[in-house]
Design an enzyme around this catalytic site. Structure first.
Site, PDB file in Angstrom:
ATOM      1  N   THR A 268      26.092 -65.127  37.417  1.00 21.39           N
ATOM      2  CA  THR A 268      27.213 -65.862  37.996  1.00 21.39           C
ATOM      3  C   THR A 268      26.822 -67.269  38.460  1.00 21.39           C
ATOM      4  O   THR A 268      27.678 -68.028  38.894  1.00 21.39           O
ATOM      5  CB  THR A 268      27.801 -65.073  39.179  1.00 21.39           C
ATOM      6  OG1 THR A 268      26.717 -64.699  40.036  1.00 21.39           O
ATOM      7  CG2 THR A 268      28.495 -63.819  38.691  1.00 21.39           C
ATOM      8  N   ASP A 269      25.532 -67.604  38.383  1.00 17.59           N
ATOM      9  CA  ASP A 269      25.101 -68.942  38.783  1.00 17.59           C
ATOM     10  C   ASP A 269      24.178 -69.541  37.720  1.00 17.59           C
ATOM     11  O   ASP A 269      23.095 -70.034  38.020  1.00 17.59           O
ATOM     12  CB  ASP A 269      24.407 -68.875  40.147  1.00 17.59           C
ATOM     13  CG  ASP A 269      24.202 -70.254  40.769  1.00 17.59           C
ATOM     14  OD1 ASP A 269      24.911 -71.201  40.382  1.00 17.59           O
ATOM     15  OD2 ASP A 269      23.323 -70.380  41.634  1.00 17.59           O
ATOM     16  N   LEU A 270      24.632 -69.478  36.472  1.00 23.70           N
ATOM     17  CA  LEU A 270      23.811 -69.980  35.372  1.00 23.70           C
ATOM     18  C   LEU A 270      23.902 -71.510  35.306  1.00 23.70           C
ATOM     19  O   LEU A 270      24.834 -72.070  34.747  1.00 23.70           O
ATOM     20  CB  LEU A 270      24.266 -69.355  34.050  1.00 23.70           C
ATOM     21  CG  LEU A 270      23.314 -69.538  32.869  1.00 23.70           C
ATOM     22  CD1 LEU A 270      21.970 -68.872  33.127  1.00 23.70           C
ATOM     23  CD2 LEU A 270      23.930 -68.977  31.590  1.00 23.70           C
TER      24      LEU A 270
ATOM     25  N   ASN B 177      18.229 -72.839  37.071  1.00 23.92           N
ATOM     26  CA  ASN B 177      17.874 -71.419  36.991  1.00 23.92           C
ATOM     27  C   ASN B 177      17.391 -71.013  35.599  1.00 23.92           C
ATOM     28  O   ASN B 177      17.338 -69.830  35.278  1.00 23.92           O
ATOM     29  CB  ASN B 177      19.061 -70.558  37.440  1.00 23.92           C
ATOM     30  CG  ASN B 177      19.306 -70.699  38.937  1.00 23.92           C
ATOM     31  OD1 ASN B 177      18.372 -70.972  39.680  1.00 23.92           O
ATOM     32  ND2 ASN B 177      20.542 -70.522  39.364  1.00 23.92           N
TER      33      ASN B 177
ATOM     34  N   ARG C 160      29.953 -72.567  32.796  1.00 21.99           N
ATOM     35  CA  ARG C 160      29.267 -72.973  34.028  1.00 21.99           C
ATOM     36  C   ARG C 160      28.018 -73.790  33.687  1.00 21.99           C
ATOM     37  O   ARG C 160      27.733 -74.809  34.311  1.00 21.99           O
ATOM     38  CB  ARG C 160      28.888 -71.705  34.805  1.00 21.99           C
ATOM     39  CG  ARG C 160      27.873 -71.859  35.917  1.00 21.99           C
ATOM     40  CD  ARG C 160      28.561 -71.931  37.254  1.00 21.99           C
ATOM     41  NE  ARG C 160      27.633 -72.103  38.357  1.00 21.99           N
ATOM     42  CZ  ARG C 160      27.048 -73.260  38.644  1.00 21.99           C
ATOM     43  NH1 ARG C 160      27.262 -74.323  37.893  1.00 21.99           N
ATOM     44  NH2 ARG C 160      26.250 -73.351  39.683  1.00 21.99           N
TER      45      ARG C 160
END
Ligand SMILES: Nc1ncnc2c1ncn2[C@@H]1O[C@H](COP(=O)(O)OP(=O)(O)O)[C@@H](O)[C@H]1O
Ligand SMILES: [Mg+2]
Length: 237
Positions: free
Chosen positions: A166-168, A172, A204
């Site tokens: 969910t935070d690509l 990261n 994202r």
């Protein structure tokens, strides 16, 4: 993964190959500093400490909130059971992904400490050797088509394992000197069935490249994302 309840307020999950004594103060940066075992640090939401443990180089991170809300309750999370804690969830997800052959750091130990209705959490993973994140690399120069293809392939393997990152973003994703791609930072990520969410991971990531062109003048062009998608689509579901 082994689980040990150290007290009514504290649980740790760990790989017994790495940690022989679950009561050792491995989550305390001061412990490593005292023994001159801190080799560096990286900053994201908080600080990640790189430590030289007997079992190899590792990364120690204390969970912190981002945003305005985070300024008020920095590192406190609402407790709803030990196995719902951020650190336990990330440890378990990393184990699953490694078993599925996705390049993610090996989880070594996780902890949750309860206080009242809240808990604080920490995670230790194996340090990815000789790796740098895409934001750092792209500030120095562009990546080639083959590197972008490999990034796409690794994301496709993550999705084939049915995990939603969910935070690509480009901080990261790491690339090591052997050209291997590593995905990190699975806080709040989860296994998910079905379709639809995969595209939002890619969207994202694209937003992240675009944002960092403005923010850090990274060497990136729209067409680079086509190479990434090309790699992504080359992986059989
Ligand atoms: N296992 C690891 N190996 C190498 N570097 C790591 C590792 N884990 C974290 N890092 C570094 O620390 C930074 C912050 O860690 P991350 O897990 O992304 O947490 P957050 O973004 O929430 O602070 C990463 O961008 C990366 O540079
Ligand atoms: Mg991060």
């Amino acid at each position: 993964m082994q689980r040990r309840q150290l007290s009514a307020q504290e649980v740790i999950w760990y790989d017994p190959q790495w940690l022989a004594d679950p009561a050792a103060p491995v989550f305390d940066p001061a412990h490593w500093r005292r023994h001159n075992r801190i080799s560096g640090q990286a900053s994201g939401r908080g600080t990640t400490w790189f430590i030289r443990s007997d079992g190899g180089d590792a990364a120690l991170r204390h969970y912190r909130r981002g945003g305005l809300f985070g300024k008020l309750v920095r590192d406190c999370y609402w407790f709803s059971g030990w196995d719902n804690t951020r650190s336990q969830q990330e440890f378990a997800l990393l184990s699953t992904l490694r078993a599925a052959g996705v390049n993610v750091p090996r989880p070594l130990a996780a902890r949750a400490v309860k206080r009242g209705l809240c808990y604080r959490a920490d995670l230790i993973t194996e340090k990815i050797a000789a790796a740098r994140d895409l934001a750092e690399l792209l500030q120095q120069g562009p990546l080639d088509t083959e590197e972008y293809r490999h990034i796409g392939i690794e994301i496709a393997r993550l999705h084939r394992a049915q995990v939603n990152h969910t935070d690509l973003n480009i901080h990261n994703i790491l690339l090591d000197t052997d050209g291997r791609v590593w995905l990190i930072d699975f806080d709040k990520c989860h296994a998910q069935s079905g379709n639809g969410w995969q595209q939002s991971n890619l969207d994202r990531l694209l937003r992240s490249f675009r944002k960092e062109v403005k923010k850090r003048a990274i060497h990136w062009q729209e067409q680079d994302f086509a190479a990434l998608l090309d790699g992504y689509r080359s992986v059989r579901k």
